[in-house]
Design an enzyme around this catalytic site. Structure first.
Site, short mmCIF file in Angstrom:
data_model
loop_
_atom_site.label_atom_id
_atom_site.label_comp_id
_atom_site.label_asym_id
_atom_site.label_seq_id
_atom_site.Cartn_x
_atom_site.Cartn_y
_atom_site.Cartn_z
N MET A 1 9.44 25.08 1.55
CA MET A 1 8.73 24.13 0.67
C MET A 1 9.70 23.40 -0.26
O MET A 1 9.53 22.21 -0.52
CB MET A 1 7.67 24.86 -0.15
N LYS B 1 0.85 -1.20 0.00
CA LYS B 1 0.00 0.00 0.00
C LYS B 1 0.88 1.25 0.00
O LYS B 1 2.08 1.18 0.30
CB LYS B 1 -0.92 -0.02 1.22
N ARG C 1 -10.22 0.21 15.23
CA ARG C 1 -10.47 0.96 13.99
C ARG C 1 -11.68 0.39 13.27
O ARG C 1 -12.73 1.02 13.18
CB ARG C 1 -9.24 0.91 13.07
N TYR D 1 12.87 31.52 6.81
CA TYR D 1 11.61 32.16 7.20
C TYR D 1 11.58 32.44 8.69
O TYR D 1 12.09 31.66 9.50
CB TYR D 1 10.44 31.24 6.85
C1 LIG Z 1 -0.46 -1.79 6.79
C2 LIG Z 1 -1.02 -3.03 7.37
C3 LIG Z 1 -0.19 -4.15 7.56
C4 LIG Z 1 1.30 -4.13 7.38
O1 LIG Z 1 1.88 -3.76 8.60
P1 LIG Z 1 3.47 -3.67 8.79
O2 LIG Z 1 3.64 -3.35 10.22
O3 LIG Z 1 3.94 -2.58 7.88
O4 LIG Z 1 4.03 -4.99 8.40
C5 LIG Z 1 -0.79 -5.31 8.00
N1 LIG Z 1 -2.11 -5.38 8.24
C6 LIG Z 1 -2.92 -4.32 8.08
C7 LIG Z 1 -4.37 -4.46 8.39
C8 LIG Z 1 -2.40 -3.11 7.65
O5 LIG Z 1 -3.22 -2.06 7.51
#
Ligand SMILES: *Cc1c(COP(=O)(O)O)cnc(C)c1O
Length: 382
Positions: free
Chosen positions: A308, A36, A135, A261
């Site tokens: 930036m 992801k 969650r 800045y």
């Molecule tokens: C992102 C995610 C993972 C991967 O977790 P890592 O700690 O990066 O290995 C596994 N399960 C779910 C549900 C996730 O959202």
């Protein structure tokens, strides 16, 4: 590439990490490679290809768009989408052979308007259980019972039942143990159903507790070389990403003069300053203003505010414009790890890698080889 700021991704290292993880896991445990967020910033397609070569069994992403990119690139492994999709997207998921995370009975009821039982083929689902992360997911046995009739439909395959831990990288494992006990109970709820895989462990839990690997593990961070080293024995993984730039301007700043800045820095004495073309729009967050970079193998302090597109560093002497600067990685004998920066700003390394924006060119390397421009342009064309 016209700008002198780039991230290098060592694909050989990713492959070696996956091979090492594969060997470390119990033999019967499948490996789901999590790519992801553009492979945590490393390139989703490139990482997925390395993971496949190194023996991954599944791929996972967070969202539908991410899964479609992988399919478009020709990746054929099963893909699980880790967050629920809107029910009306089910036909799209079926068309591209994607597995879905489902968390509630009402999702199935709504989904039926878009997928009648006898058309569209088999729908593979992984049911998410909330054992304490809070969650998403099924929490009570009543919620589970409402789901069961939908799971018994002839076109539904329960390919997985899974949960996710809140504290897998904590030295104190008591909350994790509580979550494991809840998951064991939930496994009993589902014992009358054919369930292909139970899974609970992501990187940290999988590397720390082999007994939690079950039928499958979901590995993201560890594949990229990020894991709680001090809590894991018997395996060594290395980061695959480094971040570099070049000095684009140097000057002498006189005592009392300001820089950046908000006049955030005032020179206490005459000194050499270098300016580097990277800023918060590249993912080099303003919170990293107290980090260091490497110039000619020496640490140089970032001073002033991060803007930036530019940052300024203190130089020991006048260094030629064009000199390479390493923000993450090694230069000569010195190195700055992503973990060091993450600790400094109190985040996890993958937050830093996944925040490196598209503006930063990724250069892919196969160890000993030349940059893999072909793969890069292929990915960019998508
Ligand atoms: C992102 C995610 C993972 C991967 O977790 P890592 O700690 O990066 O290995 C596994 N399960 C779910 C549900 C996730 O959202």
């Amino acid at each position: 590439m016209y700008r002198d700021t780039w991230a290098e991704i060592d694909l050989t290292q990713i492959r070696q990490n996956v091979v090492a993880i594969r060997e470390f896991l119990p033999r019967s445990t499948k490996l789901m490679a999590v790519v992801k967020a553009n492979g945590y910033g490393h390139g989703d397609i490139q990482t997925a290809r390395e993971a496949v070569q190194a023996g991954a069994d599944y791929l996972a992403v967070a969202y539908m768009e991410e899964a479609l990119r992988l399919r478009k690139a020709g990746l054929k492994l099963p893909i699980l989408i880790l967050t629920p999709i809107r029910p009306e997207l089910t036909p799209l998921a079926l068309k591209h052979d994607l597995m879905l995370t489902v968390t509630r009975a009402s999702w199935f009821r709504e989904m039926r308007a878009y997928k009648p039982v006898h058309t569209g083929g088999q729908l593979y689902v992984h049911i998410k259980m909330d054992t304490g992360l809070g969650r998403i997911g099924v929490r009570t046995v009543e919620e589970w019972r409402d789901m069961v009739p939908w799971l018994n439909a002839p076109d539904i395959v329960v390919d997985g039942v899974y949960t996710h831990f809140a504290t897998a990288s904590h030295a104190d494992s008591s909350y994790l143990e509580l979550q494991v006990r809840r998951f064991q109970e939930m496994k009993r709820w589902s014992s009358k159903l054919p369930v292909n895989h139970y899974h609970c462990a992501a990187s940290a839990a999988a590397l720390r507790f082999p007994e939690l690997c079950m039928d499958m593990v979901r590995i993201g961070a560890a594949m990229y070389g990020y894991y709680p080293k001090h809590l894991v024995t018997g395996i060594t993984l290395k980061p695959a990403l480094s971040l570099h730039s070049r000095l684009m301007h140097t000057k002498r700043l006189n005592q009392g003069e300001y820089l950046g800045y908000d006049n955030a820095y005032q020179a206490g004495q005459d000194q050499w300053i270098g300016t580097i073309p990277i800023g918060y729009a590249d993912g080099w967050s303003q919170s990293m203003r107290h980090a260091e970079v490497l110039v000619e193998g020496q640490r140089a302090r970032i001073i002033g505010k991060i803007s930036m597109d530019q940052i300024t560093v203190e130089l020991p002497k006048d260094v030629p414009v064009g000199t390479k600067v390493t923000l993450i990685g090694s230069s000569e004998e010195q190195s700055i790890s992503i973990q060091e920066i993450a600790d400094r700003i109190e985040v996890v390394p993958q937050e830093i890698s996944s925040s490196i924006t598209e503006r930063v060119t990724r250069i892919y390397r196969n160890r000993g080889g030349i940059p893999n421009e072909a793969i890069r342009s292929e990915a960019e064309a998508l």
